[in-house]
Design an enzyme around this catalytic site. Structure first.
Site, mmCIF file in Angstrom:
data_model
loop_
_atom_site.group_PDB
_atom_site.id
_atom_site.type_symbol
_atom_site.label_atom_id
_atom_site.label_comp_id
_atom_site.label_asym_id
_atom_site.label_seq_id
_atom_site.Cartn_x
_atom_site.Cartn_y
_atom_site.Cartn_z
ATOM 1 N NE ARG A 109 -1.609 0.633 -0.253
ATOM 2 C CZ ARG A 109 -1.106 -0.069 -1.273
ATOM 3 N NH1 ARG A 109 -1.232 0.361 -2.523
ATOM 4 N NH2 ARG A 109 -0.504 -1.207 -1.063
ATOM 5 C CB SER B 144 -0.172 -1.340 5.821
ATOM 6 O OG SER B 144 0.148 -2.544 5.191
ATOM 7 C CD GLU C 253 -2.540 1.645 3.605
ATOM 8 O OE1 GLU C 253 -1.337 1.394 3.397
ATOM 9 O OE2 GLU C 253 -3.430 0.781 3.537
HETATM 10 C C1 LIG Z 1 -5.884 -7.340 7.449
HETATM 11 C C2 LIG Z 1 -5.915 -6.212 6.451
HETATM 12 C C3 LIG Z 1 -5.121 -6.280 5.324
HETATM 13 C C4 LIG Z 1 -5.140 -5.239 4.387
HETATM 14 N N1 LIG Z 1 -4.345 -5.356 3.287
HETATM 15 C C5 LIG Z 1 -4.344 -4.373 2.361
HETATM 16 C C6 LIG Z 1 -3.522 -4.486 1.196
HETATM 17 O O1 LIG Z 1 -2.829 -5.473 0.986
HETATM 18 N N2 LIG Z 1 -3.541 -3.463 0.316
HETATM 19 C C7 LIG Z 1 -4.328 -2.361 0.495
HETATM 20 O O2 LIG Z 1 -4.295 -1.472 -0.366
HETATM 21 N N3 LIG Z 1 -5.110 -2.233 1.583
HETATM 22 C C8 LIG Z 1 -5.147 -3.198 2.513
HETATM 23 N N4 LIG Z 1 -5.932 -3.080 3.632
HETATM 24 C C9 LIG Z 1 -6.734 -1.853 3.820
HETATM 25 C C10 LIG Z 1 -8.223 -1.993 3.400
HETATM 26 O O3 LIG Z 1 -8.561 -3.327 3.227
HETATM 27 C C11 LIG Z 1 -8.527 -1.234 2.103
HETATM 28 O O4 LIG Z 1 -8.218 0.121 2.240
HETATM 29 C C12 LIG Z 1 -10.005 -1.371 1.696
HETATM 30 O O5 LIG Z 1 -10.193 -0.858 0.396
HETATM 31 C C13 LIG Z 1 -10.954 -0.659 2.659
HETATM 32 O O6 LIG Z 1 -12.276 -1.056 2.347
HETATM 33 P P1 LIG Z 1 -13.463 -0.796 3.361
HETATM 34 O O7 LIG Z 1 -14.730 -1.115 2.663
HETATM 35 O O8 LIG Z 1 -13.215 -1.509 4.622
HETATM 36 O O9 LIG Z 1 -13.327 0.777 3.546
HETATM 37 P P2 LIG Z 1 -13.532 1.623 4.878
HETATM 38 O O10 LIG Z 1 -12.441 1.301 5.834
HETATM 39 O O11 LIG Z 1 -14.916 1.479 5.339
HETATM 40 O O12 LIG Z 1 -13.303 3.088 4.316
HETATM 41 C C14 LIG Z 1 -12.022 3.487 3.901
HETATM 42 C C15 LIG Z 1 -12.136 4.878 3.255
HETATM 43 O O13 LIG Z 1 -12.874 4.774 2.033
HETATM 44 C C16 LIG Z 1 -14.034 5.614 2.076
HETATM 45 N N5 LIG Z 1 -15.123 4.888 1.418
HETATM 46 C C17 LIG Z 1 -15.578 3.648 1.718
HETATM 47 N N6 LIG Z 1 -16.557 3.293 0.860
HETATM 48 C C18 LIG Z 1 -16.725 4.340 0.019
HETATM 49 C C19 LIG Z 1 -17.596 4.603 -1.084
HETATM 50 N N7 LIG Z 1 -18.485 3.699 -1.518
HETATM 51 N N8 LIG Z 1 -17.517 5.815 -1.696
HETATM 52 C C20 LIG Z 1 -16.623 6.746 -1.292
HETATM 53 N N9 LIG Z 1 -15.775 6.554 -0.265
HETATM 54 C C21 LIG Z 1 -15.823 5.363 0.381
HETATM 55 C C22 LIG Z 1 -14.309 5.861 3.542
HETATM 56 O O14 LIG Z 1 -14.976 7.091 3.712
HETATM 57 C C23 LIG Z 1 -12.903 5.865 4.130
HETATM 58 O O15 LIG Z 1 -12.320 7.125 3.980
HETATM 59 C C24 LIG Z 1 -5.954 -4.104 4.590
HETATM 60 C C25 LIG Z 1 -6.767 -4.041 5.733
HETATM 61 C C26 LIG Z 1 -6.755 -5.088 6.653
HETATM 62 C C27 LIG Z 1 -7.649 -5.022 7.854
#
Ligand SMILES: Cc1cc2nc3c(=O)[nH]c(=O)nc-3n(C[C@H](O)[C@H](O)[C@H](O)COP(=O)(O)OP(=O)(O)OC[C@H]3O[C@@H](n4cnc5c(N)ncnc54)[C@H](O)[C@@H]3O)c2cc1C
Length: 355
Positions: A153, A233, A332
């Site tokens: 992570r 998580s 996380e």
């Molecule tokens: C129901 C659920 C289940 C999940 N299951 C998992 C799982 O199984 N495994 C797992 O690893 N994660 C899981 N996650 C967490 C999440 O899905 C991941 O971390 C995902 O990659 C976040 O994507 P996002 O576009 O929503 O990012 P955001 O939440 O919008 O951003 C997350 C971080 O990334 C940064 N960021 C976003 N886009 C960019 C970019 N283009 N350039 C630079 N920085 C950027 C943001 O600044 C922030 O710090 C889960 C979340 C939910 C709600």
């Protein structure tokens, strides 16, 4: 640039950014010396306040370009693509490997930031290269896999900052998949599935059957954020010394069957959800913020929770687990205040000082 935009987030918290920039189309309106945050679909953030006084940056690149060598596929992906739809599209084109990462919410651009992982697979295994805008150097820079410093992570993108804000805006990700790669079924529930599949079909499961099974398992055990707001998580699984884990197993009755996963050298990974559950915290609530009744690792917003309620709930969970098991949990999820991102652990410690 548009003004006053609601920041997308799966905790269903209302937080308005002063302005928003679609990247890279409106890049010339970006002021790097003012506060800014980069947000994809907001599935890994906790918005602590009802406003963010700065620029909300959302990457919109959405190209999907496949090239191949005799042994591999290299797929160029825009950072604004939805991750799950990308996994589906890969499978439809006969490109296997990402099926274990199905149904993880969010964008392609965010996926390498925390090195998304599930069911024994991490995106780090496939990252060939990443192109990002370097806010410090005012230019596009390219990373190879080693440059990204992937870990559990974790990646370089979480640590490199510019004036306390994210230094890199990820625009494009290249993933590399081996042709004929074996499906990964070592993770518990998939192992059982693979054994059953082998018995019934006399062969290994196909990538698309793994995809279906991963979707089925996830839908049966994780709350859907569209129905019950959450960010997956909330805490990382703690990495501890092997001796610490063994002592817990031997000395604390309820930890006798605690799962321990090898990590590196003398270190092992514990299941944060197990500890939260054993601490009796399932269903524990602060106003409308609640530890999920079935998945202790997931904090939920039952309706009218504020970011501060969820943060306070997180602090109480950390305190209780630390008090009983002497294990420190770390979020996380990334914390964002009205001024920008704040360090989640320090933020929770501040709450501790005040209580
Ligand atoms: C129901 C659920 C289940 C999940 N299951 C998992 C799982 O199984 N495994 C797992 O690893 N994660 C899981 N996650 C967490 C999440 O899905 C991941 O971390 C995902 O990659 C976040 O994507 P996002 O576009 O929503 O990012 P955001 O939440 O919008 O951003 C997350 C971080 O990334 C940064 N960021 C976003 N886009 C960019 C970019 N283009 N350039 C630079 N920085 C950027 C943001 O600044 C922030 O710090 C889960 C979340 C939910 C709600």
């Amino acid at each position: 640039m548009s003004k006053h935009k609601l920041i997308p987030n799966t905790f269903a918290l209302k937080c308005i950014a002063d302005s928003s920039i679609t990247w890279p189309q409106q890049q010339n309106e970006f002021d790097k010396n003012q506060p800014y945050i980069v947000v994809g679909e907001g599935s890994n953030i906790l918005l602590l306040d009802e406003s963010f006084h700065g620029q909300l940056i959302q990457v919109s690149n959405n190209q999907f370009v496949v090239s191949e060598t005799p042994d591999t596929y290299i797929v160029e992906l825009g950072g604004g693509l939805n991750w799950h739809k990308t996994v589906v599209q890969l499978l439809e084109q006969g490109i296997n490997g990402a099926e274990n990462l199905a149904l993880i919410p969010g964008t392609v651009g965010a996926a390498p930031v925390q090195n998304i992982g599930a069911y024994g697979v991490e995106i780090a295994q496939f990252v060939h290269a990443i192109e990002a805008y370097d806010v410090q150097l005012n230019k596009i820079v390219k990373f190879n896999n080693d440059d990204c410093q992937f870990a559990y992570r974790d990646s370089i993108f979480k640590h490199q900052t510019y004036q306390g804000k994210s230094r890199f805006i990820i625009e494009t990700v290249w993933l590399k998949f081996s042709k004929g790669a074996q499906v990964v079924t070592e993770y518990g529930p998939l192992k059982q599935f693979a054994d059953d599949y082998q018995r019934q079909h006399n062969c290994c499961p196909t990538a698309s059957s793994i995809f279906d099974e991963v979707c089925r398992i996830r839908q049966s055990k994780l709350p859907n954020p569209h129905k019950l707001a959450n960010a997956g998580s909330f805490f990382k699984n703690p990495i501890v010394e092997q001796n610490t884990a063994l002592q817990l197993q031997q000395q604390v009755e309820e930890c006798l069957d605690m799962p321990i996963y090898p990590y590196a050298d003398n270190l092992v990974k514990l299941a944060a959800g197990f500890l939260i559950d054993k601490a009796g915290l399932k269903g524990y609530a602060v106003n409308d913020a609640q530890v999920h009744q079935l998945q202790a690792l997931v904090l939920t917003n039952k309706g009218s929770a504020r970011g501060a309620d969820i943060a306070l709930l997180a602090k109480k969970v950390c305190d209780k687990v630390n008090h009983i098991y002497a294990i420190e949990l770390q979020p996380e999820v990334r914390f964002i205040s009205s001024a920008g991102e704040v360090d989640a652990v320090s933020y929770l410690n501040t709450l501790l000082d005040k209580s």
